[in-house]
Design an enzyme around this catalytic site. Sequence first.
Site, short mmCIF file in Angstrom:
data_model
loop_
_atom_site.label_atom_id
_atom_site.label_comp_id
_atom_site.label_asym_id
_atom_site.label_seq_id
_atom_site.Cartn_x
_atom_site.Cartn_y
_atom_site.Cartn_z
CD GLN A 4 -2.44 -10.93 -5.06
OE1 GLN A 4 -2.23 -12.13 -5.21
NE2 GLN A 4 -2.84 -10.43 -3.89
CB SER A 36 -0.92 0.02 1.22
OG SER A 36 -1.79 -1.09 1.19
CB CYS A 54 -9.78 -4.27 1.17
SG CYS A 54 -8.10 -4.81 0.86
CB SER A 114 3.37 -6.47 -0.44
OG SER A 114 3.08 -6.75 0.91
C1 PLP Z 1 -2.07 -7.00 -0.92
C2 PLP Z 1 -2.07 -6.05 -2.04
C3 PLP Z 1 -1.69 -4.70 -1.85
C4 PLP Z 1 -1.39 -4.14 -0.49
O1 PLP Z 1 -0.19 -4.64 0.06
P1 PLP Z 1 0.04 -4.50 1.65
O2 PLP Z 1 1.46 -4.94 1.83
O3 PLP Z 1 -0.93 -5.41 2.30
O4 PLP Z 1 -0.15 -3.07 2.00
C5 PLP Z 1 -1.67 -3.87 -2.94
N1 PLP Z 1 -1.97 -4.33 -4.17
C6 PLP Z 1 -2.32 -5.60 -4.40
C7 PLP Z 1 -2.64 -6.05 -5.78
C8 PLP Z 1 -2.40 -6.51 -3.34
O5 PLP Z 1 -2.76 -7.77 -3.57
#
Ligand code: PLP
Length: 395
Positions: free
Chosen positions: A179, A71, A324, A199
């Site tokens: 992802q 994020s 979410c 992430s």
């Molecule tokens: C999980 C996710 C995020 C957010 O990542 P965090 O590390 O949880 O803040 C953003 N974009 C996509 C496509 C995600 O799957």
Amino acid sequence: MRVYADHAATTKMRASALKAYTDAANEFYGNPSSLHSEGQRAKEVLEDCRARIAALLGANANEIVFTSGGSEADNQALLSAAKWGALKGKKRIVSTAIEHHAVLHTLKKLEKEGYEVVLLPVGADGIVKVADAENAIDDNTCLVSVMLANNEIGTIQPVEEISKICLAKKVPFHTDAVQAVGHMPVNVQALGCDYLALSAHKFGGPRGVGALYARRGAPLYPLIEGGAQEKGKRAGTENLPAIVAMTVALEEAIAELPEVTKRVSAMRDRLIEGLEKVPHCALNGDRVHRLAGNVSFCFEGVEGESLLLYLDDMGVSASSGSACTSGSLDPSHVLLAIGRVHDVAHGSLRLTLDGTNTMEEVEYLLSAVPAVVEKVRSFSPVWRDLQEGKRSFIL
Ligand SMILES: *Cc1c(COP(=O)(O)O)cnc(C)c1O
């Protein structure tokens, strides 16, 4: 049996990453900004991780900023390009209707600040059309942001083609690859992106840590002011144990990627073929251009929340879409974007697998899911109306 099939929401930390985390917390407790030996040792480890993450992505070490996760990386990319755009008098941003909320909500905020935000539609296959992107970019465009792989329906977007257009038109291009990283080959040179977000907790690393790739020369401003960490691009004492664990997790994920992709996509295909036999259902998203571990369906005459609760009772951890949106009554913006009507979109189920799942678990899912769908339908007023012909089937 318990089957964890929600790996797009988060993953269990890999044993190697967990060990690396505790070892680093134990050994490298110095502050990388300190001049003493403990600090300098921590600084070396930090820079070693940066070089290793960069190498895995085809980037240079000085193009990697460690963040608190996907994020934050998305926010920083978008807000940096937007700020640069404002300085140049360019305030149009092109993105897609199926982005993660980390992107969509940031764009909403920019819209309120006077930016013009254009969200490209996707086809029924959940894929954005390159020509639509090309047509949407004009001289006022300061940023194009298209995710690499969708978190709900797993579709892989034509990022390479769109980035080429952006390069030709000299418009910065961001991709949310959260992802994708660790789940498919990702190379920033091949993708041609100026920014990329990743992430750790989506590939067996700890949560609360991620990275932003920002190509040399791409506009980059800090979101968090304070110390001079990360060359002034991200203040705050570095979360070194998490960064070390993320590095180990990504190296392992990428090393095992060919073997895991083969095994996981075979499980995905078996699951899709089996679930398609349930009457009045449909696969969400393109069958071929999708993540190896993503299975997403809509079942007509089913309430998604009940489906998840009964599945949990049967030992199955699944999701209706994104973590979410669950808990809210609004249907997923992604399912609406691929043309599912509200009622149908409410009956969604996302099963996301990774290398820790087994074919035995898939067989269990293939017995549990159809049974639970039948059960939930048996007390659904919508299903009764469909059966009695008071409503007509869409799927
Ligand atoms: C999980 C996710 C995020 C957010 O990542 P965090 O590390 O949880 O803040 C953003 N974009 C996509 C496509 C995600 O799957």
